[in-house]
Design an enzyme around this catalytic site. Sequence first.
Site, mmCIF file in Angstrom:
data_model
loop_
_atom_site.group_PDB
_atom_site.id
_atom_site.type_symbol
_atom_site.label_atom_id
_atom_site.label_comp_id
_atom_site.label_asym_id
_atom_site.label_seq_id
_atom_site.Cartn_x
_atom_site.Cartn_y
_atom_site.Cartn_z
ATOM 1 N N HIS A 248 0.866 -1.175 0.000
ATOM 2 C CA HIS A 248 0.000 0.000 0.000
ATOM 3 C C HIS A 248 0.905 1.227 0.000
ATOM 4 O O HIS A 248 1.753 1.379 0.888
ATOM 5 C CB HIS A 248 -0.925 0.004 1.214
ATOM 6 C CG HIS A 248 -1.944 -1.099 1.181
ATOM 7 N ND1 HIS A 248 -2.305 -1.830 2.301
ATOM 8 C CD2 HIS A 248 -2.671 -1.612 0.145
ATOM 9 C CE1 HIS A 248 -3.213 -2.724 1.962
ATOM 10 N NE2 HIS A 248 -3.448 -2.617 0.660
ATOM 11 N N GLU A 251 1.668 3.291 3.135
ATOM 12 C CA GLU A 251 2.212 2.605 4.307
ATOM 13 C C GLU A 251 3.708 2.424 4.079
ATOM 14 O O GLU A 251 4.151 1.459 3.452
ATOM 15 C CB GLU A 251 1.485 1.277 4.521
ATOM 16 C CG GLU A 251 -0.004 1.471 4.790
ATOM 17 C CD GLU A 251 -0.800 0.178 4.808
ATOM 18 O OE1 GLU A 251 -0.183 -0.908 4.855
ATOM 19 O OE2 GLU A 251 -2.042 0.252 4.769
ATOM 20 N N HIS A 380 3.339 -3.846 6.497
ATOM 21 C CA HIS A 380 2.265 -2.865 6.355
ATOM 22 C C HIS A 380 2.355 -1.815 7.459
ATOM 23 O O HIS A 380 3.274 -1.823 8.273
ATOM 24 C CB HIS A 380 0.903 -3.562 6.427
ATOM 25 C CG HIS A 380 0.612 -4.455 5.263
ATOM 26 N ND1 HIS A 380 -0.396 -4.199 4.351
ATOM 27 C CD2 HIS A 380 1.197 -5.608 4.853
ATOM 28 C CE1 HIS A 380 -0.418 -5.145 3.437
ATOM 29 N NE2 HIS A 380 0.538 -6.026 3.719
ATOM 30 N N GLU A 472 2.137 -5.573 10.723
ATOM 31 C CA GLU A 472 1.723 -4.169 10.833
ATOM 32 C C GLU A 472 2.720 -3.483 11.758
ATOM 33 O O GLU A 472 2.848 -3.836 12.932
ATOM 34 C CB GLU A 472 0.306 -4.074 11.400
ATOM 35 C CG GLU A 472 -0.758 -4.765 10.560
ATOM 36 C CD GLU A 472 -1.199 -3.919 9.376
ATOM 37 O OE1 GLU A 472 -0.871 -2.710 9.352
ATOM 38 O OE2 GLU A 472 -1.877 -4.465 8.481
#
Length: 650
Positions: A248, A251, A380, A472
Amino acid sequence: MPLAPLLLALLASLAAAVHPGCMSGQGTAGECHRLDTADRATCVDLHLRTCADAMYNHTAFPTPLEHRSWEAVESSPEYMLLGVLHFLLEGQCNPDLRLLGCAVLAPRCQGGHVRRPCRHVCENLREACKPAFDAIDMAWPYFLDCAHYFAQEEEGCYDPLEQLRGDLDVEEVLPSGLPSTFIRFAHHPYAQMVRVLKRTAARCPQVAKTYSIGRSFDGKDLLVIEFSGRPGQHELMEPEVKLIGNIHGNEVAGREMLIYLAQYLCSEYLLGNPRIQRLINTTRIHLLPSMNPDGYEVAAAEGAGYNGWTSGRQNAQNLDLNRNFPDLTSEYYRLASTRGVRTDHIPISEYYWWGKVAPETKAIMKWIQTTPFVLSASLHGGDLVVSYPFDFSKNPHEKKMFSPTPDEKMFKLLARSYADVHPMMMDRSENRCGGNFLKRGSIINGADWYSFTGGMSDFNYLHTNCFEITVELGCVKFPPEEALYGLWQHNKEPLLNFLEMVHRGIKGVVMDKYGKPVKNARVSVKGIRHDVTTAPDGDYWRLLPPGSHIVIAQAPGYSKVMKRVTIPLRMKRAGRVDFILQPLVMGPKKFLPGHQKAVSGSQDPLREPTEPDLEPPRTRRQPAADGSKPWWWSYFTSLSPYKPRWLLKY
């Protein structure tokens, strides 16, 4: 006028008619030449929107295609084709083809001379891009005929694609007084990222190299840096692991962590760090810092701290790349209800290719099919937790539902290998970023967090041998530069610890009684309904948790071989378990239960029985029996009275 010159002029005009755009004459081999009339060229400003980013500002009329005005160029089907090629080819070979075409439609004029583009540039691009044209049943454009409109280097040609490298090849000079091991903890725009990766590979050429797995929709290389004892080649029984950042575009922490990790691995290897040297000498590591460089540019334009939650998330086609992979999880749930049917290495349905598939997605799929990856992580941002497959719920109507894979125990170990050594993930405060995952140990099954289809991790697991987790890295998607050093300190050890996990479980070689490797043999573990397959050299890797396991190797035409293995609790090196298969002597060949019966109408366009076919099924489509034109034909005929029949293959 004497007869001989008249005949020569007539022959020249006939030659030009045979080869459209051959402005002056032909050589003995039929190739197109322009006579030395460049001195008479009048340079004019270049006014073509499609060619606005060409590396020159002046052109001349008439063009090699005999266009004598801007109106003639802009109304031509050749020019219209350049404007839509990136859509027709779904971003492949963009902007290379457009710039190459501009070099013909609007030739470079410099100092009263017209310069032709280099033939070798055209030939290289044609070799790389011809399959993309075949995939949509389109012929290679006549005006990109390398023999007719391009020149040799000794003729003073130029490279119209040179600007794509731009300042990427320029060596980045470090501030004076800083050691070569210095890491600049800052955000890296695309050109700077490429320079840093190439500089790092140049510092450690014995263990590192860079390569591209493809291009983004806007034409940026998806650049990988590899670390290995023998970079550029697979070594027998050496496991391969990949780390991917920036899927993404907004990110960005993962992008920077991998840029820093590349520099760290190189520096520590040169400094003699035994842990890093052992890791690199026994593992083939691939780092892709940015899978979505186009989206990053959108996010970076807003800047750190000002970026919205979604600005730059998608690629240039407005596609979420982590929702763009084939949905094999739904097929897995269907197959799992049938006893005795394989639920691994699920093929891709041909219907998948009917949708919009991003070039970045295609590049990743080709990459993982041509490299025997064992382990992977996708980095991410937006929270602080490690998730693992499945990401799609086994009940499609449930937004949150625990949906484990057959390798649930191993995936939890992989997730914990990252979370358990991350200081912030182990912080006991529930008020911190990711505090809601504290009671779970900062790891979670993906579908139990939130369910979605088309994810990269599920695809890795169900289509290949590769186990992928999602990390994440923090609640701020585009952190300010002053936060990057702290992020690196928090993630350096987890990244290294995760890379070392590729050596858990067992590895070995499957061969026949003559010692010949058996390619695509299946290695099964009793009680785990997920097999891995051997690489072309017969080697395999099977990630397994500690405990006793019954492992079975089998292949068509051979008898099964079964072995019991025990993996100690603290074992950190894969145990070697080889298999020698004996051929079946009598009776018909017994083939393993496959997807042929279970998946009717499915076709994997990326895989064939012998060599992998890396193009969608459209590549092999034949012309319709009724002589109908390809789907794109009506677009050109509706916009121009000139029908570009030179684009038709049949």
